[in-house]
Structure formats: C-alpha cells, structure tokens
Design an enzyme around this catalytic site. Structure first.
Site, mmCIF file in Angstrom:
data_model
loop_
_atom_site.group_PDB
_atom_site.id
_atom_site.type_symbol
_atom_site.label_atom_id
_atom_site.label_comp_id
_atom_site.label_asym_id
_atom_site.label_seq_id
_atom_site.Cartn_x
_atom_site.Cartn_y
_atom_site.Cartn_z
ATOM 1 N N ILE A 227 -5.548 0.551 -15.390
ATOM 2 C CA ILE A 227 -5.702 1.620 -14.409
ATOM 3 C C ILE A 227 -4.406 2.420 -14.385
ATOM 4 C CG2 ILE A 227 -6.284 2.133 -11.980
ATOM 5 C CD1 ILE A 227 -8.435 0.426 -13.570
ATOM 6 N N VAL B 13 5.470 -9.921 1.370
ATOM 7 C CA VAL B 13 4.308 -10.805 1.500
ATOM 8 C C VAL B 13 4.449 -12.120 0.729
ATOM 9 C CG1 VAL B 13 2.608 -9.052 2.166
ATOM 10 C CG2 VAL B 13 3.009 -9.497 -0.276
ATOM 11 N N ASN C 133 -3.458 -6.818 -2.112
ATOM 12 C CA ASN C 133 -3.225 -5.919 -3.251
ATOM 13 C C ASN C 133 -1.822 -6.038 -3.847
ATOM 14 O OD1 ASN C 133 -3.582 -3.145 -4.766
ATOM 15 N ND2 ASN C 133 -1.744 -2.929 -3.504
ATOM 16 N N ALA D 242 0.803 -1.234 0.000
ATOM 17 C CA ALA D 242 0.000 0.000 0.000
ATOM 18 C C ALA D 242 0.832 1.279 0.000
ATOM 19 C CB ALA D 242 -0.946 -0.014 1.199
ATOM 20 N N SER D 243 2.097 1.201 -0.441
ATOM 21 C CA SER D 243 2.927 2.416 -0.425
ATOM 22 C C SER D 243 2.700 3.290 -1.652
ATOM 23 C CB SER D 243 4.406 2.033 -0.319
ATOM 24 O OG SER D 243 4.779 1.258 -1.437
ATOM 25 N N TYR E 55 1.834 -13.524 -15.107
ATOM 26 C CA TYR E 55 0.887 -12.639 -14.418
ATOM 27 C C TYR E 55 -0.547 -13.175 -14.528
ATOM 28 C CZ TYR E 55 -1.350 -8.142 -13.197
ATOM 29 O OH TYR E 55 -2.103 -7.143 -12.613
ATOM 30 N N LYS F 144 -3.105 -14.350 -11.522
ATOM 31 C CA LYS F 144 -4.393 -13.684 -11.288
ATOM 32 C C LYS F 144 -5.567 -14.655 -11.455
ATOM 33 C CE LYS F 144 -2.722 -9.687 -10.214
ATOM 34 N NZ LYS F 144 -2.871 -9.145 -8.858
ATOM 35 N N ALA G 48 -1.456 -16.232 -15.027
ATOM 36 C CA ALA G 48 -1.544 -17.458 -14.212
ATOM 37 C C ALA G 48 -1.798 -17.093 -12.749
ATOM 38 C CB ALA G 48 -0.250 -18.256 -14.324
HETATM 39 P P1 NAP Z 1 2.041 -0.814 -8.198
HETATM 40 O O1 NAP Z 1 1.840 0.670 -8.324
HETATM 41 O O2 NAP Z 1 3.268 -1.417 -8.767
HETATM 42 O O3 NAP Z 1 1.864 -1.211 -6.667
HETATM 43 C C1 NAP Z 1 2.067 -2.524 -6.205
HETATM 44 C C2 NAP Z 1 2.637 -2.447 -4.817
HETATM 45 O O4 NAP Z 1 2.916 -3.778 -4.330
HETATM 46 C C3 NAP Z 1 3.963 -1.668 -4.787
HETATM 47 O O5 NAP Z 1 3.959 -0.765 -3.726
HETATM 48 C C4 NAP Z 1 4.981 -2.785 -4.590
HETATM 49 O O6 NAP Z 1 6.185 -2.379 -3.969
HETATM 50 C C5 NAP Z 1 4.194 -3.727 -3.688
HETATM 51 N N1 NAP Z 1 4.876 -5.020 -3.610
HETATM 52 C C6 NAP Z 1 5.502 -5.688 -4.612
HETATM 53 N N2 NAP Z 1 6.053 -6.814 -4.128
HETATM 54 C C7 NAP Z 1 5.785 -6.847 -2.798
HETATM 55 C C8 NAP Z 1 6.104 -7.761 -1.758
HETATM 56 N N3 NAP Z 1 6.792 -8.889 -2.004
HETATM 57 N N4 NAP Z 1 5.701 -7.477 -0.496
HETATM 58 C C9 NAP Z 1 4.989 -6.354 -0.240
HETATM 59 N N5 NAP Z 1 4.653 -5.455 -1.190
HETATM 60 C C10 NAP Z 1 5.050 -5.694 -2.457
HETATM 61 O O7 NAP Z 1 0.806 -1.571 -8.870
HETATM 62 P P2 NAP Z 1 -0.754 -1.207 -8.928
HETATM 63 O O8 NAP Z 1 -1.059 -0.887 -10.328
HETATM 64 O O9 NAP Z 1 -1.138 -0.259 -7.830
HETATM 65 O O10 NAP Z 1 -1.347 -2.657 -8.648
HETATM 66 C C11 NAP Z 1 -1.951 -3.037 -7.414
HETATM 67 C C12 NAP Z 1 -2.643 -4.368 -7.635
HETATM 68 O O11 NAP Z 1 -3.635 -4.241 -8.659
HETATM 69 C C13 NAP Z 1 -1.688 -5.471 -8.122
HETATM 70 O O12 NAP Z 1 -2.049 -6.707 -7.542
HETATM 71 C C14 NAP Z 1 -1.927 -5.510 -9.621
HETATM 72 O O13 NAP Z 1 -1.619 -6.743 -10.183
HETATM 73 C C15 NAP Z 1 -3.427 -5.208 -9.668
HETATM 74 N N6 NAP Z 1 -3.862 -4.682 -10.965
HETATM 75 C C16 NAP Z 1 -3.401 -3.491 -11.463
HETATM 76 C C17 NAP Z 1 -3.844 -3.054 -12.696
HETATM 77 C C18 NAP Z 1 -3.399 -1.752 -13.293
HETATM 78 O O14 NAP Z 1 -3.825 -1.442 -14.420
HETATM 79 N N7 NAP Z 1 -2.609 -0.944 -12.616
HETATM 80 C C19 NAP Z 1 -4.734 -3.842 -13.430
HETATM 81 C C20 NAP Z 1 -5.169 -5.041 -12.903
HETATM 82 C C21 NAP Z 1 -4.746 -5.461 -11.664
HETATM 83 P P3 NAP Z 1 7.477 -2.093 -4.939
HETATM 84 O O15 NAP Z 1 7.134 -0.812 -5.647
HETATM 85 O O16 NAP Z 1 8.603 -2.007 -3.993
HETATM 86 O O17 NAP Z 1 7.580 -3.269 -5.879
#
Ligand code: NAP
Length: 246
Positions: free
Chosen positions: A187, A63, A89, A9-10, A154, A158, A156
């Site tokens: 998004i 995680v 998330n 959630a950062s 990815y 999801k 797989a």
């Molecule tokens: P994001 O901006 O890359 O955020 C993902 C977060 O997860 C980052 O803060 C990341 O930290 C953290 N993370 C990665 N590995 C981790 C670990 N081992 N332990 C704890 N935290 C970890 O991505 P987002 O777009 O917000 O995506 C959030 C979720 O929505 C994801 O599950 C993604 O697959 C899903 N999603 C996103 C979209 C889209 O269009 N954006 C579409 C469909 C689904 P780091 O930055 O340090 O890696």
C-alpha cells in the site's frame, strides 16, 4: 455517538482510517506516538475528522508500553463514555536479512507491532465486555500470512496478530464483540516509500492488479468491519492485496 480508537493515526493508513470512520459518523480518538512531529500531524488529522461534524481528540501514547495504554484507554473512556471500535494500526519495520538482523531490531518490531495489540485489546475489551458490544480490527499483513525475505521480525509480529485476532474472536464472541484482521499487501504510504525501485518493481510483478493499493482501499474494508453490516463476521483475516496471492 459511537467512538473509535485508531492507534498510530498521525499518518498513512491510520490517518486514512480515522478520516473514513469520522465520515461514517464515529467520534474519533487519534492515538499518536508522543513526538512533536507526530503531534502536529495528528492535530491536522483531528481537524479533518472534525469537518465531518464529529468529535476528534488526539491521545499521545507509546502503544508498546502497557501502562501508557492502560492510562490512555481510561482517558478515552472518560472523555467519550463508550469505546465501540478499536483499530490496532500502529506499526514499524526494521527490515534486514536474518543473518544481519540485530536483537534490538527484532525486539523493537515485536514490541510495537505485537505487544501493542495485547496492551490495547486487554484494556479496551474490558470496556467492550461491559457494553456487550464492540468491533476490534487488527492490521496484519501479507508478510504474516506468507512470510517475506528481510522481514523475519515483521512477519513474526504480523503472524502473531492473526493468532491474537482468532483468540480474541473466540474469547469475546459470546459478549457481542467481533475481532477481525485485515492483511494489506503493498500500500502506498511512508512505510513503503522506503523500498528501493528494484524492490518495488519486483513486488508489482507479483500483483494481479499490477499496482500498489491506496490507503482508502484499506479504510473501506475497515469501515465495513466497524459497521453493523459485518455483525456476523468474526475471527477472519481479509487480504487486501490486489490479488498478490490466489
Ligand atoms: P506508517 O505510515 O509508518 O504509519 C504507522 C504509524 O504508527 C506511524 O504514525 C507511526 O509513528 C505509528 N507508530 C509507530 N510506533 C508507535 C508507537 N510505539 N506508538 C504509537 N504509534 C506508533 O505505516 P502504514 O503503512 O500506514 O502502516 C499502518 C499499519 O499497516 C502498520 O501496522 C503496518 O504494519 C500495516 N501494513 C502496512 C502495509 C503497507 O504496505 N503500507 C502493508 C501491510 C500492513 P512514527 O511515524 O512516529 O513511527
């Protein structure tokens, strides 16, 4: 006061969900990857959550690691007393066509996106079972529903999350615990900023609403699934994609 945990959630969708659930009145446990930059970002998210008058504390943990999740869930329970909402998330991408995808890329995506849901749900569901209440919300993706070239790993992970969501709903429904997934389309976040202009244009051409979604549009649906308004909704996958598929 009810408590919500949001993993990863950062930044991006997770940070927005944390702020939305804080606005809804939840105390917030902000999980972030244990790095200096994620810590600084997560602390800013915590400050923004606190502006809604709730408690918000950061919990660094990778995680994808079972023992780290167990320890973090114990610490959150000790700090907040209850765990009412879990939002799985955290996620990564390591895209590439299957012919060129390395074993490392496959394993890394499965560990972070998929195994993390096992790690977190197992420990949190134990707490929720004793409470006989709780909402678990998993971040799936349209890639898990329909597949996406370049995302073998990815999609797989999801698709697995969708199966895990339905199984969690069936195993824990009688204990008053709901589990649902949201499947975002495209998004605007740091994850999608990595796409090339050509990839972006090709995606938008397929979307009925002809635009990317905003993080707030995911957080709004998660807020509903975390609330008593969705008390009879479980085992569902809600696509949030501006009409990518119909
Ligand atoms: P994001 O901006 O890359 O955020 C993902 C977060 O997860 C980052 O803060 C990341 O930290 C953290 N993370 C990665 N590995 C981790 C670990 N081992 N332990 C704890 N935290 C970890 O991505 P987002 O777009 O917000 O995506 C959030 C979720 O929505 C994801 O599950 C993604 O697959 C899903 N999603 C996103 C979209 C889209 O269009 N954006 C579409 C469909 C689904 P780091 O930055 O340090 O890696």
């Amino acid at each position: 006061m009810a408590t919500a945990i949001i993993t990863g959630a950062s930044q991006g969708i997770g940070a927005c969900i944390a702020k939305r659930l804080a606005k809804d009145g939840f105390d917030i446990a902000i999980n972030h990857y244990p790095s200096e930059s994620d810590k600084a970002n997560a602390e800013n998210v915590a400050k923004e959550c606190q502006e809604f008058g709730v408690k918000a504390i950061c919990f660094p943990a990778d995680v994808s690691k079972y023992a780290d999740c167990e320890e973090m869930v114990k610490a959150i329970k000790a700090e907040f007393g209850t765990i009412d909402v879990l939002v799985n998330n955290a996620g990564i991408t390591k895209d590439g066509l299957l012919a060129r995808m390395s074993e490392e890329s496959y394993d890394a995506v499965i560990a972070v996106n998929q195994k993390s849901v096992f790690n977190m749900t197992k420990h949190v569901a134990t707490v929720m079972m004793r409470q006989r209440s709780g909402h678990i919300i998993n971040l799936a993706s349209v890639a898990g529903l329909y597949g996406n070239p370049g995302q073998f790993n990815y999609s797989a992970s999801k698709a697995a999350i969708i199966g895990m969501t339905k199984t969690t709903a069936k195993e824990f429904g009688s204990r008053g615990i709901t589990c649902n997934a949201v499947a975002p389309g495209f998004i605007k976040t740091p994850m999608t900023d990595k796409l090339t202009d050509a990839q972006r244009d090709a995606m938008i051409a397929q979307i009925a609403m002809k635009r990317y979604g905003e993080v707030e549009e995911i957080a709004g649906v998660v807020s509903f699934l975390a609330s008593s308004d969705s008390s009879y909704v479980t085992g569902q996958v809600i696509e949030i994609s501006g009409g990518l598929s119909m």
